[in-house]
Motif scaffolding. Structure first.
Motif, PDB file in Angstrom:
ATOM      1  N   LYS A   5       0.984  -1.414   0.183  1.00  0.00           N
ATOM      2  CA  LYS A   5       0.026   0.061  -0.087  1.00  0.00           C
ATOM      3  C   LYS A   5       1.028   1.243  -0.043  1.00  0.00           C
ATOM      4  CE  LYS A   5      -4.032   2.137   0.386  1.00  0.00           C
ATOM      5  NZ  LYS A   5      -4.662   1.968   1.416  1.00  0.00           N
ATOM      6  N   VAL A   6       0.843   2.044  -0.945  1.00  0.00           N
ATOM      7  CA  VAL A   6       1.649   3.012  -1.055  1.00  0.00           C
ATOM      8  C   VAL A   6       0.676   4.503  -1.462  1.00  0.00           C
ATOM      9  CG1 VAL A   6       3.397   1.580  -1.925  1.00  0.00           C
ATOM     10  CG2 VAL A   6       2.045   2.759  -3.532  1.00  0.00           C
ATOM     11  N   GLU A   7       1.545   5.765  -1.144  1.00  0.00           N
ATOM     12  CA  GLU A   7       1.150   6.885  -1.774  1.00  0.00           C
ATOM     13  C   GLU A   7       1.957   7.580  -2.632  1.00  0.00           C
ATOM     14  OE1 GLU A   7       0.825   9.015   1.931  1.00  0.00           O
ATOM     15  OE2 GLU A   7      -1.150   8.283   2.466  1.00  0.00           O
ATOM     16  N   VAL A   8       1.697   7.820  -3.991  1.00  0.00           N
ATOM     17  CA  VAL A   8       2.470   8.334  -4.913  1.00  0.00           C
ATOM     18  C   VAL A   8       2.274   9.760  -5.144  1.00  0.00           C
ATOM     19  CG1 VAL A   8       2.840   6.175  -5.892  1.00  0.00           C
ATOM     20  CG2 VAL A   8       1.076   7.655  -6.872  1.00  0.00           C
ATOM     21  N   ARG A   9       3.146  10.595  -5.479  1.00  0.00           N
ATOM     22  CA  ARG A   9       2.835  12.089  -5.915  1.00  0.00           C
ATOM     23  C   ARG A   9       3.276  12.153  -7.403  1.00  0.00           C
ATOM     24  NH1 ARG A   9       6.103  17.347  -5.538  1.00  0.00           N
ATOM     25  NH2 ARG A   9       4.355  18.888  -5.060  1.00  0.00           N
ATOM     26  N   ALA A  10       2.283  12.457  -8.230  1.00  0.00           N
ATOM     27  CA  ALA A  10       2.215  12.272  -9.459  1.00  0.00           C
ATOM     28  C   ALA A  10       1.474  13.252 -10.339  1.00  0.00           C
ATOM     29  CB  ALA A  10       1.769  10.662  -9.923  1.00  0.00           C
ATOM     30  N   THR A  11       1.823  13.292 -11.551  1.00  0.00           N
ATOM     31  CA  THR A  11       0.846  14.028 -12.664  1.00  0.00           C
ATOM     32  C   THR A  11      -0.017  12.949 -13.236  1.00  0.00           C
ATOM     33  OG1 THR A  11       2.666  13.996 -14.294  1.00  0.00           O
ATOM     34  CG2 THR A  11       2.641  15.815 -12.678  1.00  0.00           C
ATOM     35  N   VAL A  12      -0.939  13.686 -13.950  1.00  0.00           N
ATOM     36  CA  VAL A  12      -2.032  12.649 -14.714  1.00  0.00           C
ATOM     37  C   VAL A  12      -1.793  12.814 -16.062  1.00  0.00           C
ATOM     38  CG1 VAL A  12      -4.282  12.081 -15.015  1.00  0.00           C
ATOM     39  CG2 VAL A  12      -3.412  12.793 -12.957  1.00  0.00           C
ATOM     40  N   GLY A  13      -1.581  11.962 -16.814  1.00  0.00           N
ATOM     41  CA  GLY A  13      -1.358  12.091 -18.160  1.00  0.00           C
ATOM     42  C   GLY A  13      -2.022  11.215 -19.197  1.00  0.00           C
ATOM     43  N   LEU A  14      -1.704  11.176 -20.270  1.00  0.00           N
ATOM     44  CA  LEU A  14      -2.154  10.275 -21.460  1.00  0.00           C
ATOM     45  C   LEU A  14      -1.008   9.943 -22.440  1.00  0.00           C
ATOM     46  CD1 LEU A  14      -5.359   9.655 -22.860  1.00  0.00           C
ATOM     47  CD2 LEU A  14      -3.483   9.847 -24.418  1.00  0.00           C
ATOM     48  N   TYR A  15      -0.617   8.524 -22.412  1.00  0.00           N
ATOM     49  CA  TYR A  15       0.503   8.187 -23.430  1.00  0.00           C
ATOM     50  C   TYR A  15      -0.261   8.223 -24.822  1.00  0.00           C
ATOM     51  CZ  TYR A  15       4.234   5.516 -25.525  1.00  0.00           C
ATOM     52  OH  TYR A  15       5.134   5.019 -26.461  1.00  0.00           O
ATOM     53  N   ALA A  16      -0.012   9.300 -25.441  1.00  0.00           N
ATOM     54  CA  ALA A  16      -0.732   9.261 -26.894  1.00  0.00           C
ATOM     55  C   ALA A  16      -0.577   8.155 -27.797  1.00  0.00           C
ATOM     56  CB  ALA A  16      -0.473  10.621 -27.389  1.00  0.00           C
ATOM     57  N   PRO A  17       0.726   7.612 -28.141  1.00  0.00           N
ATOM     58  CA  PRO A  17       0.714   6.486 -28.937  1.00  0.00           C
ATOM     59  C   PRO A  17      -0.364   5.101 -28.866  1.00  0.00           C
ATOM     60  CG  PRO A  17       2.882   7.111 -28.322  1.00  0.00           C
ATOM     61  CD  PRO A  17       1.958   8.094 -27.435  1.00  0.00           C
ATOM     62  N   ARG A  18      -0.602   5.060 -27.217  1.00  0.00           N
ATOM     63  CA  ARG A  18      -1.430   3.948 -27.305  1.00  0.00           C
ATOM     64  C   ARG A  18      -2.816   4.479 -26.400  1.00  0.00           C
ATOM     65  NH1 ARG A  18       2.855   1.095 -24.255  1.00  0.00           N
ATOM     66  NH2 ARG A  18       1.819   1.777 -22.455  1.00  0.00           N
ATOM     67  N   GLY A  19      -2.969   5.740 -26.547  1.00  0.00           N
ATOM     68  CA  GLY A  19      -3.988   6.322 -25.646  1.00  0.00           C
ATOM     69  C   GLY A  19      -4.415   5.737 -24.447  1.00  0.00           C
ATOM     70  N   ASP A  20      -3.493   5.558 -23.583  1.00  0.00           N
ATOM     71  CA  ASP A  20      -3.482   4.839 -22.245  1.00  0.00           C
ATOM     72  C   ASP A  20      -3.550   6.192 -21.266  1.00  0.00           C
ATOM     73  OD1 ASP A  20      -3.736   2.391 -23.175  1.00  0.00           O
ATOM     74  OD2 ASP A  20      -1.461   1.881 -22.655  1.00  0.00           O
ATOM     75  N   TYR A  21      -4.291   6.341 -20.422  1.00  0.00           N
ATOM     76  CA  TYR A  21      -4.301   7.320 -19.220  1.00  0.00           C
ATOM     77  C   TYR A  21      -3.268   6.659 -18.369  1.00  0.00           C
ATOM     78  CZ  TYR A  21      -6.494   7.953 -14.731  1.00  0.00           C
ATOM     79  OH  TYR A  21      -6.749   8.254 -13.458  1.00  0.00           O
ATOM     80  N   GLN A  22      -2.532   7.503 -17.812  1.00  0.00           N
ATOM     81  CA  GLN A  22      -1.419   6.897 -16.693  1.00  0.00           C
ATOM     82  C   GLN A  22      -1.000   8.269 -15.773  1.00  0.00           C
ATOM     83  OE1 GLN A  22       1.733   5.683 -18.878  1.00  0.00           O
ATOM     84  NE2 GLN A  22       2.690   7.329 -18.983  1.00  0.00           N
ATOM     85  N   LEU A  23      -0.411   7.706 -14.680  1.00  0.00           N
ATOM     86  CA  LEU A  23       0.325   8.583 -13.676  1.00  0.00           C
ATOM     87  C   LEU A  23       1.739   8.688 -13.860  1.00  0.00           C
ATOM     88  CD1 LEU A  23      -1.400   7.442 -10.278  1.00  0.00           C
ATOM     89  CD2 LEU A  23      -2.253   9.395 -11.870  1.00  0.00           C
ATOM     90  N   THR A  24       2.314   9.774 -13.920  1.00  0.00           N
ATOM     91  CA  THR A  24       3.862   9.719 -14.010  1.00  0.00           C
ATOM     92  C   THR A  24       4.026  10.064 -12.795  1.00  0.00           C
ATOM     93  OG1 THR A  24       3.830  10.486 -16.382  1.00  0.00           O
ATOM     94  CG2 THR A  24       5.579  10.863 -14.998  1.00  0.00           C
TER      95      THR A  24
END
Length: 239
Positions: free
Chosen positions: A86-105
């Motif tokens: 169980k973790v907590e991450v500090r991240a930005t929200v984005g989308l990897y355009a080539p695949r259309g995948d929404y993800q956290l960086t």
């Protein structure tokens, strides 16, 4: 927060967008509209690539999201997460355009205890081990040709829909189901059993091959409806 994205301003949008243009626009919108934030969840499918980048899924009981932590950030992490952490991450929200995948960086990660889902898995595993159900002597070799497949799942699980697609061909024309008494029956599910249906599937009447999904939930809500339409198909009230 400004809810109107300049990237997708209706007046400035072309009449037709390419997939690349759409994904790039959504990526920019996510980056502009959602600030750097902390997200809590449980680690799943963790992979450390040869490049040093970390790839994993962050999930809770209701949802999941892919995440990446690049080497330049991962090298400063105080620990390398493991399955179920169980973790907590500090991240930005984005989308990897080539695949259309929404993800956290992910920029930073910290511990938040052992995940509830993983704890539940360990409790179930310990119970099964205590009953001897996971003992090596109980294991049997897989046959060269599998005649019956059992799937333990819930009515809303993606695995059930995937296997339904594979096994609902024209040769699997018989409906099979199991009620609370544990007896497998062939034919339409009777009305008295619909509120306590334990399994449902399809069978090939000639070869006796069958596909049966065993549900973890036994209430009427969400139970699939069965319908013959040339070949059997499962319909879900949630779809």
């Amino acid at each position: 927060m400004n809810t109107e994205s300049p990237v997708l301003n209706r007046a400035a949008m072309p009449s037709v967008m390419s997939v690349s243009a759409l994904n790039n626009a959504v990526a920019q919108m996510l980056e502009r509209q959602i600030p750097l934030l902390w997200v809590s969840g449980e680690i799943s499918n963790f992979t450390r690539a040869a490049s040093g980048h970390w790839y994993f899924t962050l999930k809770d009981a209701g949802a999941q999201v892919r995440a990446v932590m690049f080497r330049g950030r991962a090298m400063y992490a105080e620990f390398q997460p493991r399955e179920g952490d169980k973790v907590e991450v500090r991240a930005t929200v984005g989308l990897y355009a080539p695949r259309g995948d929404y993800q956290l960086t992910v920029e930073a990660i910290r511990r938040a205890g052992v995940g509830h889902l993983y704890e539940s898995f360990l409790r179930i595993k310990a119970t099964l081990e205590a009953e001897g159900l996971l003992a090596a002597e109980r294991k049997r070799p897989l046959p060269p040709f599998v005649k019956r497949i059992g799937l333990i799942t819930s009515p809303q699980a993606a695995a059930l829909r995937d296997d339904e697609w594979v096994f609902s061909g024209n040769s699997f024309t018989d409906i099979v189901w199991m009620g609370a008494d544990g007896k497998v029956r062939v034919g339409e599910v009777d009305a008295a059993s619909r509120d306590n249906l334990w399994a449902v599937g399809f069978a090939n009447p000639r070869t006796k091959d069958s596909f049966v999904a065993l549900f973890l939930e036994h209430s009427a809500e969400g139970i699939p409806e069965l319908k013959h339409n040339g070949s059997p198909t499962l319909f879900y009230r949630t779809h």
